[in-house]
Design a protein around this motif. Structure first.
Motif, PDB file in Angstrom:
ATOM      1  N   UNK A 103      39.705  45.611  54.356  1.00  0.00           N
ATOM      2  CA  UNK A 103      40.787  46.435  54.904  1.00  0.00           C
ATOM      3  C   UNK A 103      40.713  47.864  54.369  1.00  0.00           C
ATOM      4  N   UNK A 104      40.634  48.019  53.051  1.00  0.00           N
ATOM      5  CA  UNK A 104      40.626  49.353  52.467  1.00  0.00           C
ATOM      6  C   UNK A 104      39.348  50.087  52.820  1.00  0.00           C
ATOM      7  N   UNK A 105      38.240  49.356  52.844  1.00  0.00           N
ATOM      8  CA  UNK A 105      36.971  49.994  53.178  1.00  0.00           C
ATOM      9  C   UNK A 105      36.997  50.508  54.608  1.00  0.00           C
ATOM     10  N   UNK A 106      37.620  49.714  55.515  1.00  0.00           N
ATOM     11  CA  UNK A 106      37.743  50.153  56.889  1.00  0.00           C
ATOM     12  C   UNK A 106      38.644  51.377  56.985  1.00  0.00           C
ATOM     13  N   UNK A 107      39.756  51.365  56.234  1.00  0.00           N
ATOM     14  CA  UNK A 107      40.671  52.514  56.248  1.00  0.00           C
ATOM     15  C   UNK A 107      39.978  53.759  55.719  1.00  0.00           C
ATOM     16  N   UNK A 108      39.194  53.611  54.653  1.00  0.00           N
ATOM     17  CA  UNK A 108      38.465  54.751  54.093  1.00  0.00           C
ATOM     18  C   UNK A 108      37.479  55.314  55.102  1.00  0.00           C
ATOM     19  N   UNK A 109      36.814  54.425  55.847  1.00  0.00           N
ATOM     20  CA  UNK A 109      35.848  54.877  56.841  1.00  0.00           C
ATOM     21  C   UNK A 109      36.537  55.645  57.959  1.00  0.00           C
ATOM     22  N   UNK A 110      37.725  55.166  58.375  1.00  0.00           N
ATOM     23  CA  UNK A 110      38.458  55.847  59.438  1.00  0.00           C
ATOM     24  C   UNK A 110      38.931  57.215  58.985  1.00  0.00           C
ATOM     25  N   UNK A 111      39.353  57.328  57.715  1.00  0.00           N
ATOM     26  CA  UNK A 111      39.751  58.626  57.176  1.00  0.00           C
ATOM     27  C   UNK A 111      38.570  59.572  57.168  1.00  0.00           C
ATOM     28  N   UNK A 112      37.422  59.066  56.764  1.00  0.00           N
ATOM     29  CA  UNK A 112      36.224  59.884  56.718  1.00  0.00           C
ATOM     30  C   UNK A 112      35.836  60.400  58.090  1.00  0.00           C
ATOM     31  N   UNK A 113      35.957  59.551  59.120  1.00  0.00           N
ATOM     32  CA  UNK A 113      35.643  59.963  60.461  1.00  0.00           C
ATOM     33  C   UNK A 113      36.603  61.042  60.959  1.00  0.00           C
ATOM     34  N   UNK A 146      27.801  39.308  53.556  1.00  0.00           N
ATOM     35  CA  UNK A 146      27.991  40.677  53.099  1.00  0.00           C
ATOM     36  C   UNK A 146      28.835  41.470  54.085  1.00  0.00           C
ATOM     37  N   UNK A 147      29.285  42.605  53.636  1.00  0.00           N
ATOM     38  CA  UNK A 147      30.051  43.502  54.489  1.00  0.00           C
ATOM     39  C   UNK A 147      29.168  43.978  55.642  1.00  0.00           C
ATOM     40  N   UNK A 148      29.756  44.080  56.841  1.00  0.00           N
ATOM     41  CA  UNK A 148      29.051  44.589  58.020  1.00  0.00           C
ATOM     42  C   UNK A 148      30.073  45.189  58.974  1.00  0.00           C
ATOM     43  N   UNK A 149      29.662  46.146  59.799  1.00  0.00           N
ATOM     44  CA  UNK A 149      30.622  46.811  60.696  1.00  0.00           C
ATOM     45  C   UNK A 149      31.288  45.872  61.686  1.00  0.00           C
ATOM     46  N   UNK A 150      30.599  44.780  62.066  1.00  0.00           N
ATOM     47  CA  UNK A 150      31.121  43.907  63.114  1.00  0.00           C
ATOM     48  C   UNK A 150      31.824  42.676  62.569  1.00  0.00           C
ATOM     49  N   UNK A 151      32.189  42.691  61.285  1.00  0.00           N
ATOM     50  CA  UNK A 151      32.881  41.519  60.736  1.00  0.00           C
ATOM     51  C   UNK A 151      33.908  41.952  59.695  1.00  0.00           C
ATOM     52  N   UNK A 152      34.814  41.026  59.415  1.00  0.00           N
ATOM     53  CA  UNK A 152      35.830  41.248  58.395  1.00  0.00           C
ATOM     54  C   UNK A 152      35.946  39.991  57.561  1.00  0.00           C
ATOM     55  N   UNK A 153      36.018  40.144  56.251  1.00  0.00           N
ATOM     56  CA  UNK A 153      35.981  38.996  55.342  1.00  0.00           C
ATOM     57  C   UNK A 153      37.326  38.849  54.631  1.00  0.00           C
ATOM     58  N   UNK A 154      37.798  37.604  54.588  1.00  0.00           N
ATOM     59  CA  UNK A 154      39.064  37.283  53.943  1.00  0.00           C
ATOM     60  C   UNK A 154      38.787  36.236  52.865  1.00  0.00           C
ATOM     61  N   UNK A 155      38.899  36.627  51.618  1.00  0.00           N
ATOM     62  CA  UNK A 155      38.538  35.746  50.505  1.00  0.00           C
ATOM     63  C   UNK A 155      39.718  34.884  50.086  1.00  0.00           C
ATOM     64  N   UNK A 156      39.444  33.610  49.801  1.00  0.00           N
ATOM     65  CA  UNK A 156      40.443  32.689  49.271  1.00  0.00           C
ATOM     66  C   UNK A 156      40.432  32.819  47.751  1.00  0.00           C
ATOM     67  N   UNK A 157      41.442  33.480  47.231  1.00  0.00           N
ATOM     68  CA  UNK A 157      41.471  33.802  45.802  1.00  0.00           C
ATOM     69  C   UNK A 157      42.733  33.231  45.176  1.00  0.00           C
ATOM     70  N   UNK A 158      42.619  32.045  44.587  1.00  0.00           N
ATOM     71  CA  UNK A 158      43.778  31.452  43.935  1.00  0.00           C
ATOM     72  C   UNK A 158      44.855  31.095  44.933  1.00  0.00           C
ATOM     73  N   UNK A 159      46.021  31.755  44.811  1.00  0.00           N
ATOM     74  CA  UNK A 159      47.146  31.434  45.688  1.00  0.00           C
ATOM     75  C   UNK A 159      47.330  32.444  46.803  1.00  0.00           C
ATOM     76  N   UNK A 160      46.295  33.231  47.104  1.00  0.00           N
ATOM     77  CA  UNK A 160      46.415  34.215  48.169  1.00  0.00           C
ATOM     78  C   UNK A 160      45.101  34.393  48.910  1.00  0.00           C
ATOM     79  N   UNK A 161      45.198  34.997  50.097  1.00  0.00           N
ATOM     80  CA  UNK A 161      44.022  35.364  50.874  1.00  0.00           C
ATOM     81  C   UNK A 161      43.931  36.885  50.863  1.00  0.00           C
ATOM     82  N   UNK A 162      42.771  37.405  50.485  1.00  0.00           N
ATOM     83  CA  UNK A 162      42.588  38.840  50.317  1.00  0.00           C
ATOM     84  C   UNK A 162      41.695  39.392  51.416  1.00  0.00           C
ATOM     85  N   UNK A 163      42.187  40.412  52.111  1.00  0.00           N
ATOM     86  CA  UNK A 163      41.397  41.108  53.130  1.00  0.00           C
ATOM     87  C   UNK A 163      40.459  42.073  52.407  1.00  0.00           C
ATOM     88  N   UNK A 164      39.228  41.673  52.202  1.00  0.00           N
ATOM     89  CA  UNK A 164      38.306  42.466  51.398  1.00  0.00           C
ATOM     90  C   UNK A 164      37.915  43.775  52.062  1.00  0.00           C
TER      91      UNK A 164
END
Length: 232
Positions: A217-227, A197-215
């Motif tokens: 990234x956007x959540x981290x960016x949203x958190x930084x904007x909020x701060x 699961x998502x946690x502050x001390x980790x970052x998850x990269x999903x293998x989705x078909x022909x690409x790797x998705x930084x799951x």
């Protein structure tokens, strides 16, 4: 296939959609948890599972070796699922496969499933975990405490779940633990998976078909904007 670049220590690594890591500076491919021969273990126990899992995993590995002109392959533990001496067909398959890649140097880190590996001693350079290459520690088990040396490991068989429209999709994933380590997904079939699961001390990269998705990234960016908004 679109890889995703990641910096670990001083090294740039490419996370491949197939669930492997390519180290361009060393023309090295890293995979974890092939668990070769697992289907045979089930069949010998009387469980009806399809044949050919080992051949499929090795074929996928061969495709990556050719595509990336790999000079070295590093297996991060649990290369086989059980004692290879109990499975002559597995030994024959591995010997034939190894001959087809005779020019590729192959190192295998010893994992918890790699038991009584003498029949495979001449196929790989077997190492205990913790050996360091290019400033990176090569492991099977992720460290259970903070360490100074950046590391690569397997063992977890990490997966993530994506939800949408009432459906749920399970995908293998790379897990970046802080800035110090990276856990690779299981490369072999029939391996199961540990949901991460998502946690502050980790970052998850999903293998989705022909690409790797930084799951995350956007959540981290949203958190930084909020701060930042809270500080204003």
């Amino acid at each position: 296939m679109t890889p995703l670049s990641l910096t670990l220590g001083d090294q740039t690594l490419a996370l491949l959609p197939e669930g492997a890591v390519f180290w361009p500076a060393r023309q090295t491919l890293l995979v974890a948890d092939l668990h070769l021969g697992k289907a045979g273990v089930f069949r010998r126990a009387g469980v009806a599972v399809p044949e050919g899992d080992t051949e499929q995993s090795l074929a996928r590995l061969s495709a990556l070796i050719h595509r990336h002109a790999v000079k070295r392959l590093i297996l991060l533990g649990d290369s086989v699922h059980a004692r290879p001496g109990d499975d002559p067909a597995l030994i024959a398959n591995l010997q034939s496969w190894r001959q087809r890649h005779a020019r590729c140097v192959m190192t295998a880190i010893i994992g918890n499933h790699d038991r009584e590996i003498a029949p495979l001693a001449e196929l790989f350079e077997w190492q205990i975990e913790g050996e360091t290459e290019g400033g990176l520690s090569l492991r099977h088990h992720p460290p259970d405490h903070a360490v100074d040396t950046p590391w690569l490991a397997g063992h977890w068989h990490p997966v993530v779940y994506l939800h949408g429209g009432g459906d749920r999709l399970r995908l293998p994933a790379f897990i970046q633990a802080g800035h110090a380590g990276l856990v690779l997904p299981a490369f072999g079939g029939l391996t199961g998976g540990l949901p991460i699961d998502r946690a502050p001390d980790r970052r998850r990269y999903a293998c989705a078909g022909d690409q790797v998705i930084d799951l995350d990234r956007q959540k981290k960016a949203d958190a930084e904007v909020g701060q930042e908004e809270e500080r204003q």
